[in-house]
Each structure stands twice: as C-alpha cells, then as structure tokens.
Design an enzyme around this catalytic site. Structure first.
Site, PDB file in Angstrom:
ATOM      1  N   ASP A  44       0.719  -1.397  -0.009  1.00  0.00           N
ATOM      2  CA  ASP A  44       0.190  -0.236   0.204  1.00  0.00           C
ATOM      3  C   ASP A  44       1.025   1.050  -0.065  1.00  0.00           C
ATOM      4  O   ASP A  44       1.744   1.696   0.819  1.00  0.00           O
ATOM      5  CB  ASP A  44      -1.281   0.088   1.286  1.00  0.00           C
ATOM      6  N   HIS A  85      -3.986   4.100   6.623  1.00  0.00           N
ATOM      7  CA  HIS A  85      -2.498   4.134   5.750  1.00  0.00           C
ATOM      8  C   HIS A  85      -1.392   4.231   6.324  1.00  0.00           C
ATOM      9  O   HIS A  85      -1.348   5.208   6.514  1.00  0.00           O
ATOM     10  CB  HIS A  85      -2.713   4.206   4.315  1.00  0.00           C
TER      11      HIS A  85
HETATM   12 ZN   LIG Z   1      -8.957   0.793   2.523  1.00  0.00          ZN
END
Ligand SMILES: [Zn+2]
Length: 555
Positions: free
Chosen positions: A193, A366
């Site tokens: 990510d 994130h």
């Molecule tokens: Zn997500």
C-alpha cells in the site's frame, strides 16, 4: 515452473481507488480485490469507474477465486459488475467484508448468484497452483487482511490496505512476527500500500482519537455531529463506548450508517449500542449537549444526511450556534471542493466545524513512510511492486524500496494495465493494456451493455447539430451558409453523407425563402422552419431526433 507468474493490476495503480489485481499462473487466475472509484469523475453524469473486465472475460474459465482483503468500496464495489460480466468464481472474504459484499450484491439483485466463502485468521485457502493464507492487518475497517500467496515461483505478499496501529480499538496490532517469519523464509514479491508514503509521521493511533473525542464530548455546549465513513466500525464503537461512559445519547442518521451499525452488532461489535442509541426523532427529548449524532456524508455526497444539515433541510437535525460538526474522515482527493463548500454551509448554519487538518479527530487507515519501511524490512522481498497509490506515491514508495536495499531493477513502478511477468529471468512489464477502466452512469450502472467507455454514448446517439446562416439585415436575404456542425449525433461513416443531404435540404429551404421574399409574401420565422425541417429529416434517416440549433446571424 517454466511458466512465468503473471501479475496484472487492472486498477489502483496510478490512482486511488478501483483496486483490482490479477495473478495468473498457467491455467489459473486469482483476482485480489475488485473495487470501484468515485472520486474526480463528476463529468458527463458519470457516477464511478470500474476496471475493464474484457481481459478477464476472455480468460474467465481460468479464474478460480476472488480474494477480498477488506470491505471498502474501492475493494469490493465492482464485484457485482464482474459477476454481470460473466466472471464467476468463489469469493473469499472475511466475515465483515462478506456482510458488506452481500448488501452490495442485494442492491444489484445478485445475492443468490455469488458463491461467498468466509475465511478467518488461521485458514488456508487451497487452489490448483496457489495456496493462500490471509493474515490480519490494521486498517480503518475491521476484519482487514493481507494475503500471503504461495505460488510455484515463491511467496507473494499483497498487504491490502494497512497501517500498524499499536492500540487499535478492536483487535490487536498486526503481528510483526508473521511478516518477519515470511521474510526469513523468503518472499519473492511484496506488493504494498503506497497511499501515505509522503507522510513522515507514524499514523495516529485510534487511541489518540478516543482521547480527542473524550475532551470534545466533555466540553460540548450543543449538539455534537460526527461525520465519518459508515464502514469505520471501530470509530463507531469508540463513540458508543465513550457515550456510555459519559452518559451521552447517540442518534444515527444516514442509510449506510444505519446499515453498518446493524451489521457490526450482528458480528459482536458495538456492544454499547442498545444502551446509548436513540432514534433520531427523539433527540429533542434530551439535553442538546448530551446528544451525539453519527452521520454519513463526510464526502459531501448529494442527498446525504450531512449535506441536508448543511442546507438546513434535515428533518430532525437543525443546526444551531454552539453545535459542533466533527469531520472524522479523510477528504478523498477530487472531493475537496464540494466538501469545502459543504463546510462553509455548515458554518453558515451556525455550527462550528472541526476537521482533520486542524484537530486530531481522524486517523488515516494507511501506513505512513516509517511503517512502510518496516514492512519492507520485515519481509525483505526479492522483488517489489508498489500498489494502491497515485503515480507519485508509487515512485516514492519505489525509492523507499531502494533505500532498504532492493536493487532498482527488481522494483516495478507501473500503472494500471501493465502485464508483468515474474520468472527466473527477472521481473518486467511485457505488455501494456489500453486504459483498463470503464465509466459507469447511474448508481446501479444498469447492466454491462449500458457501460460507457470514456465518452457518453448518449451523446453519440442523440447529439446536437448546429446550422449557421448569415443574413443581410436590410434585404433579409441569406448571404452565407448553411454551415452545419454536428457533435456526436451519428456514427462517423454515416455522418458525412447525412450532413451533405442535410445541407442540400437547408439550401432548398433558403431558395423557397428567397422566392417568398421576392414575391413579397410575409416573412416566415425562417429559423424555426430550418429547425423543424432538419429534425424531421434526421428522424427519417436515423430513427431519432438530435437537438437542432439553427443560428441566423443578421449583419
Ligand atoms: Zn481500505
């Protein structure tokens, strides 16, 4: 082993959203996530984008499973469209993801057609050439997983969306040891990510949000409205638990907020709900400062609860001075303008609005740069593919990979549609598919035949024709034209011939008009004559009428 492992990101690389990644080995394909993208598409009435499934459709016999990392729309939202495109395979998802997915499929009338298989931590999913171990991660939704995928060439790790939260509200910090162990045993490829690679601070723990909320609740002098993503069950849970502790009442407004609270309770989350949740109609029965409202619409979606409050059109929640609105979510890139307008309107209603930039009322789901670095160091991958990010995020994440010692020729920074091959010979892009995205109009998007590629087909079918004429103001005679200009009303092979015929028709009309003038007959509304005759002409030849706009310039 002679066959290469093929990796094809159909979405999520080069943009935030629409995550979908294909893994292919010999006669087998696995698809990791299948999401849609909302942001920045407010043109031509397009509601959202989904991956283009044509490549997969041609190989649909090979597809043996969808692996769902978590239940966010940008990871599950396009699944109904994949099913409609004829790509049928078991869908493997965690319990909460599966619940959200079922709701999504219900919206499309497809709930009975999907084969959803719920996995939990500790399960291993066997396939012909692959074997998959889902490993829990921290994220802004519960029940989120990374995928450890054993392939004939070695282990591939897809992190899904993740962060490393030492004190999440539900569950525990992602298990470093499992990532380290994989790294020690050898990871062939890491796909990780990239969203927050530009952020240098460790992502705020959910715990910190709890403290901020606690202070704000204690100091409340009016209503507290919290706008957030309905899928953030942990954040809802925190609010309910705080309310229980502090003697507040919580009302919920917005369809998906209602729905998600119900689903979360079914799975054993949000246990405080029965003690503190009141119907939104009853907020007037309580002291204003004792009421907290959980509201959807943090992205300023049209018709959402928060938008209605901002316009003073919410039936139960009329904002007043001393009320506070907490925007407890990220502004999705592309939505900033409309969110900004909504915030201004909320202020105009008299409320104070607090948002992430100013207060610690939201924590990203994130991982930021230091966490991403740890992930790279734990897993020590041979090859690295940054995923889930705009192009600059992928580039920066690639550089981070180099910093931890991965040679640059083993890092692939690519965009959607890149067909990558991984074998003993290395890791390289062997083909680039054209723009692998499809724009969808309308919330349900109709069926696949109604999908629109790039331009609106409607414009191509109806379109518009301009007829330009110049007239002498004194003599009233047409002295130039007709110039006919069309915009997307017929297909290209038909258009030139049709336009020639149309031009002849208008010339004939001009001759008649001239004759009438010479004979001293009353002057007709020539503009209207041209409009009516041209529309009739196109209907005869095309079966439908485009918009016709004659323009007569008098000089
Ligand atoms: Zn997500």
């Amino acid at each position: 082993m002679n066959e290469p492992l093929r990796i094809l990101p159909l979405g999520g690389l080069g943009e935030i959203g629409m995550n979908c990644l294909v893994l292919e080995y010999a006669d087998e394909i696995l698809i990791v996530d299948c999401g849609l993208m909302f942001s920045d598409l407010d043109h031509f009435g397009v509601e959202f984008a989904i991956p283009d499934f044509s490549w997969l459709r041609e190989r649909k016999q090979k597809v043996s499973g969808f692996l769902i990392t978590h239940g966010h729309e940008d990871h599950i939202g396009a699944l109904p469209f994949a099913l409609k495109a004829g790509i049928r395979a078991p869908i493997y998802a965690s319990a909460f993801s599966a619940m959200l997915l079922k709701e999504r499929l219900k919206d499309h009338g497809l709930e009975s057609e999907a084969d959803i298989r719920v996995f939990r931590d500790g399960d291993r999913l066997p396939f012909r050439h692959f074997s998959v171990e889902p490993v829990p991660v921290n994220h802004s939704i519960v029940d989120a997983f990374a995928m450890f995928i054993d392939t004939p060439h070695g282990k591939v790790i897809h992190t899904g969306d993740f962060k490393i939260d030492p004190t999440p509200f539900y569950g525990s910090q992602l298990e470093e040891s499992r990532f380290r162990k994989a790294g020690d045993e050898g990871v062939l490829l890491l796909m990780s990510d990239s969203t927050n690679v530009e952020r240098h601070q460790h992502t705020l723990s959910e715990n910190r949000i709890y403290e901020t909320f606690e202070n704000l609740f204690a100091a409340a002098e009016g209503l507290t409205v919290i706008a957030m993503f309905a899928s953030n069950v942990a954040r809802i849970g925190q609010v309910l638990s705080l309310a229980e502790r502090m003697g507040k009442k919580v009302a919920v407004t917005g369809r998906s907020m209602d729905q998600n609270l119900r689903l979360a309770q079914e799975l054993g989350y949000c246990v405080d709900a029965p003690n503190v949740v009141i119907p939104v109609e009853e907020i007037g029965n309580h002291r204003r400062s004792d009421v907290v409202i959980l509201s959807g619409g943090s992205q300023a979606e049209l018709g959402s609860a928060l938008q209605r409050m901002a316009h003073g059109e919410h039936r139960q929640v009329i904002l007043q001075p001393k009320d506070r609105v907490l925007m407890s979510s990220r502004h999705i890139p592309g939505n900033e303008k409309i969110i900004g307008r909504m915030i201004n309107r909320l202020f105009k209603q008299g409320a104070e609005v607090l948002y992430e930039a100013v207060h610690e009322i939201h924590s990203s789901g994130h991982a930021s740069r230091p966490e991403l670095k740890r992930m790279l160091e734990w897993t020590k991958p041979k090859f690295f593919l940054p995923i889930h990010g705009e192009y600059r995020h992928l580039v920066h994440h690639g550089k981070l990979g180099e910093e931890v010692g991965i040679p640059s020729d083993r890092i692939c920074v690519v965009e959607n549609g890149a067909v990558l091959e991984l074998s003993d010979a290395g890791f390289a892009c062997v083909e680039q598919l054209e723009e692998p995205r499809v724009l969808v109009e309308g919330r349900q998007g109709g069926d696949v035949s109604k999908l629109v590629l790039k331009d609106r087909r409607v414009l191509g079918e109806r379109g518009v024709v301009f007829a330009l004429l110049v007239r002498n103001e004194e003599s009233r005679r047409i002295i130039a034209g007709p110039e006919l200009v069309s915009k997307g009303f017929a297909n290209e092979t038909l258009a030139p011939h049709l336009m020639d015929e149309a031009r002849k028709l208008v010339k004939k009309l001009i001759n008649e008009y001239d004759r009438n003038l010479r004979e001293g007959q009353p002057e007709p509304d020539f503009q209207e004559t041209v409009r009516v005759e041209l529309r009739r002409f196109f209907e005869r030849n095309l079966g439908h009428k485009p918009t016709v706009m004659p323009m007569i310039l008098d000089i």
